[in-house]
Design an enzyme around this catalytic site. Structure first.
Site, PDB file in Angstrom:
ATOM      1  N   ASP A   1      92.462  75.259  21.944  1.00 15.90           N
ATOM      2  CA  ASP A   1      92.312  73.877  22.415  1.00 15.90           C
ATOM      3  C   ASP A   1      92.915  72.981  21.336  1.00 15.90           C
ATOM      4  O   ASP A   1      93.309  73.454  20.266  1.00 15.90           O
ATOM      5  CB  ASP A   1      90.822  73.545  22.629  1.00 15.90           C
ATOM      6  CG  ASP A   1      90.620  72.086  23.020  1.00 15.90           C
ATOM      7  OD1 ASP A   1      91.359  71.595  23.889  1.00 15.90           O
ATOM      8  OD2 ASP A   1      89.739  71.414  22.435  1.00 15.90           O
ATOM      9  N   SER A   2      92.926  71.678  21.601  1.00 12.37           N
ATOM     10  CA  SER A   2      93.433  70.745  20.597  1.00 12.37           C
ATOM     11  C   SER A   2      92.399  70.460  19.506  1.00 12.37           C
ATOM     12  O   SER A   2      92.670  69.643  18.633  1.00 12.37           O
ATOM     13  CB  SER A   2      93.809  69.429  21.276  1.00 12.37           C
ATOM     14  OG  SER A   2      92.636  68.791  21.737  1.00 12.37           O
TER      15      SER A   2
ATOM     16  N   GLY B   1      96.299  64.946  24.898  1.00  9.83           N
ATOM     17  CA  GLY B   1      96.317  64.223  26.176  1.00  9.83           C
ATOM     18  C   GLY B   1      97.283  63.068  26.257  1.00  9.83           C
ATOM     19  O   GLY B   1      97.475  62.496  27.328  1.00  9.83           O
TER      20      GLY B   1
ATOM     21  N   CYS C   1      91.708  74.031  27.521  1.00  8.62           N
ATOM     22  CA  CYS C   1      92.279  72.694  27.415  1.00  8.62           C
ATOM     23  C   CYS C   1      92.779  72.285  28.797  1.00  8.62           C
ATOM     24  O   CYS C   1      93.702  72.920  29.345  1.00  8.62           O
ATOM     25  CB  CYS C   1      93.436  72.729  26.411  1.00  8.62           C
ATOM     26  SG  CYS C   1      94.334  71.174  26.328  1.00  8.62           S
TER      27      CYS C   1
ATOM     28  N   THR D   1      94.434  69.691  29.569  1.00  6.58           N
ATOM     29  CA  THR D   1      95.766  69.097  29.483  1.00  6.58           C
ATOM     30  C   THR D   1      96.852  70.165  29.564  1.00  6.58           C
ATOM     31  O   THR D   1      97.809  70.045  30.333  1.00  6.58           O
ATOM     32  CB  THR D   1      95.888  68.316  28.149  1.00  6.58           C
ATOM     33  OG1 THR D   1      94.792  67.414  28.061  1.00  6.58           O
ATOM     34  CG2 THR D   1      97.182  67.565  28.066  1.00  6.58           C
TER      35      THR D   1
ATOM     36  N   CYS E   1      88.281  67.613  30.997  1.00  7.56           N
ATOM     37  CA  CYS E   1      88.719  67.732  29.605  1.00  7.56           C
ATOM     38  C   CYS E   1      87.606  68.476  28.894  1.00  7.56           C
ATOM     39  O   CYS E   1      86.429  68.106  29.001  1.00  7.56           O
ATOM     40  CB  CYS E   1      88.921  66.359  28.979  1.00  7.56           C
ATOM     41  SG  CYS E   1      89.160  66.455  27.186  1.00  7.56           S
ATOM     42  N   THR E   2      87.975  69.512  28.155  1.00  6.10           N
ATOM     43  CA  THR E   2      86.942  70.360  27.557  1.00  6.10           C
ATOM     44  C   THR E   2      86.170  69.669  26.437  1.00  6.10           C
ATOM     45  O   THR E   2      85.136  70.165  26.009  1.00  6.10           O
ATOM     46  CB  THR E   2      87.571  71.662  27.034  1.00  6.10           C
ATOM     47  OG1 THR E   2      88.644  71.329  26.142  1.00  6.10           O
ATOM     48  CG2 THR E   2      88.088  72.510  28.167  1.00  6.10           C
ATOM     49  N   HIS E   3      86.688  68.536  25.968  1.00  8.85           N
ATOM     50  CA  HIS E   3      85.915  67.792  24.964  1.00  8.85           C
ATOM     51  C   HIS E   3      84.666  67.132  25.578  1.00  8.85           C
ATOM     52  O   HIS E   3      83.699  66.869  24.883  1.00  8.85           O
ATOM     53  CB  HIS E   3      86.777  66.692  24.325  1.00  8.85           C
ATOM     54  CG  HIS E   3      87.663  67.178  23.222  1.00  8.85           C
ATOM     55  ND1 HIS E   3      88.754  67.982  23.443  1.00  8.85           N
ATOM     56  CD2 HIS E   3      87.603  66.978  21.874  1.00  8.85           C
ATOM     57  CE1 HIS E   3      89.348  68.242  22.273  1.00  8.85           C
ATOM     58  NE2 HIS E   3      88.661  67.645  21.313  1.00  8.85           N
TER      59      HIS E   3
HETATM   60  N1  DGL Z   1      90.364  69.272  25.189  1.00  9.89           N
HETATM   61  C1  DGL Z   1      91.655  69.081  25.741  1.00  9.89           C
HETATM   62  C2  DGL Z   1      91.622  68.941  27.235  1.00  9.89           C
HETATM   63  O1  DGL Z   1      90.782  69.574  27.836  1.00  9.89           O
HETATM   64  C3  DGL Z   1      92.576  68.142  25.009  1.00  9.89           C
HETATM   65  C4  DGL Z   1      92.080  66.791  24.673  1.00  9.89           C
HETATM   66  C5  DGL Z   1      93.107  66.029  23.841  1.00  9.89           C
HETATM   67  O2  DGL Z   1      93.449  66.532  22.766  1.00  9.89           O
HETATM   68  O3  DGL Z   1      93.578  64.954  24.289  1.00  9.89           O
HETATM   69  O4  DGL Z   1      92.417  68.267  27.847  1.00  9.89           O
END
Ligand code: DGL
Length: 276
Positions: free
Chosen positions: A10-11, A43, A73, A75, A187-189
């Site tokens: 992931d990011s 993103g 992720c 994205t 978004c996984t965050h």
């Molecule tokens: N966690 C990622 C996602 O699910 C990336 C979020 C990001 O870095 O913008 O899209």
């Protein structure tokens, strides 16, 4: 039985939402995690940049002989999964789109489904298209909430963080006004903000985490193929391209146990030559 580890990238911290689920549902597996915090946010990046980053992340994880890669992720999954799979035809990739859309389409009572994600994910239109294909009566409302990625990466999460509470209220106001019965956190965050989001949206809205749904799909695939293992080969490895101390602190908060992250900096080729 296949004792090779599972790769996850992931990011940054977002992929921990998949890692935590895998720890619970596949406790015998070993994971290699890479959070590319130095290149976050993903993103706001172009497709070409995302493909370069995802390629470098994949090459790094393949160096550990992983048996499958969970692209934790939204994205990357919604923008470049097909291109990535073409570059690495032998790698079983699990993007976070399919299983999550199936769950959301099945779970929604009224068909009013909201999708929150990064700018690039919403721009791709992939989640909306998949949901409508699965459920033609669905009324899908999509809302980019890019600023919540930064909220999480700065360590604002956990249920009673005032910065997180304010950020959630600001970003999700139009989503609450739409009155969905199901909210897909694409978004996984965002599941790191689950308590803040649940409090704001109210108990009648069911939240679905794309990472959790995908981790379950990966388990089903490995078990169906006879490739699950209950014989963990060693400790999980946790890599970050950001600060290891910060990563350790935030990850422990979310995972509920200590980890010892290692530093790794990818040098992906930029789309126009040079490095990103
Ligand atoms: N966690 C990622 C996602 O699910 C990336 C979020 C990001 O870095 O913008 O899209």
């Amino acid at each position: 039985m296949d004792r090779r580890p599972i790769g996850i990238f992931d990011s940054g911290l977002g992929g921990l939402t998949a890692a935590r689920t895998l720890e619970q549902i596949l406790p015998g597996e070993t994971m290699v995690y890479f959070g590319d915090s130095i290149n976050a946010p993903y993103g706001t990046r172009s497709r070409a940049e995302l493909l370069s980053l995802a390629t470098a992340n994949t090459e790094f994880l393949l160096g550990f002989g992983v048996k499958a890669i969970l692209i934790a992720c939204g994205t990357v999954s919604s923008n470049v999964l097909d291109a990535l799979a073409q570059r690495f035809p032998d790698v079983p990739f699990f993007g976070v789109l399919d299983a999550a859309c199936r769950s959301a389409a099945a779970a929604s009572r009224t068909g009013r489904i909201a999708v929150t994600a990064t700018e690039a994910t919403i721009r791709s239109g992939a989640f909306g298209a998949r949901l409508r294909a699965l459920r033609p009566d669905a009324d899908v409302f999509s809302k980019p909430c890019q600023s919540l990625v930064e909220t999480v990466e700065q360590g604002h999460f956990g249920g009673d963080d005032p910065v997180a509470t304010a950020a959630v209220a600001q970003e999700l106001a139009p989503v609450r006004a739409y009155r969905p019965d199901t909210l897909l956190l694409a978004c996984t965050h965002f599941p790191l903000l689950e308590r803040e989001i649940a409090d704001y949206m109210g108990a009648e809205v069911q939240l679905l985490s794309v990472a959790e749904e995908t981790a379950k799909a990966l388990r089903d695939y490995l078990c169906a193929e006879g490739r699950c293992t209950d014989a963990q080969q060693g400790a999980h490895r946790w890599f970050t391209s950001g600060g290891t101390e910060e990563f350790a602190r935030y990850a422990a908060l979310f995972l509920g146990h200590e980890i010892v992250p290692e530093y790794h900096r990818n040098r992906p080729n930029g789309p126009e030559g040079g490095t990103i």
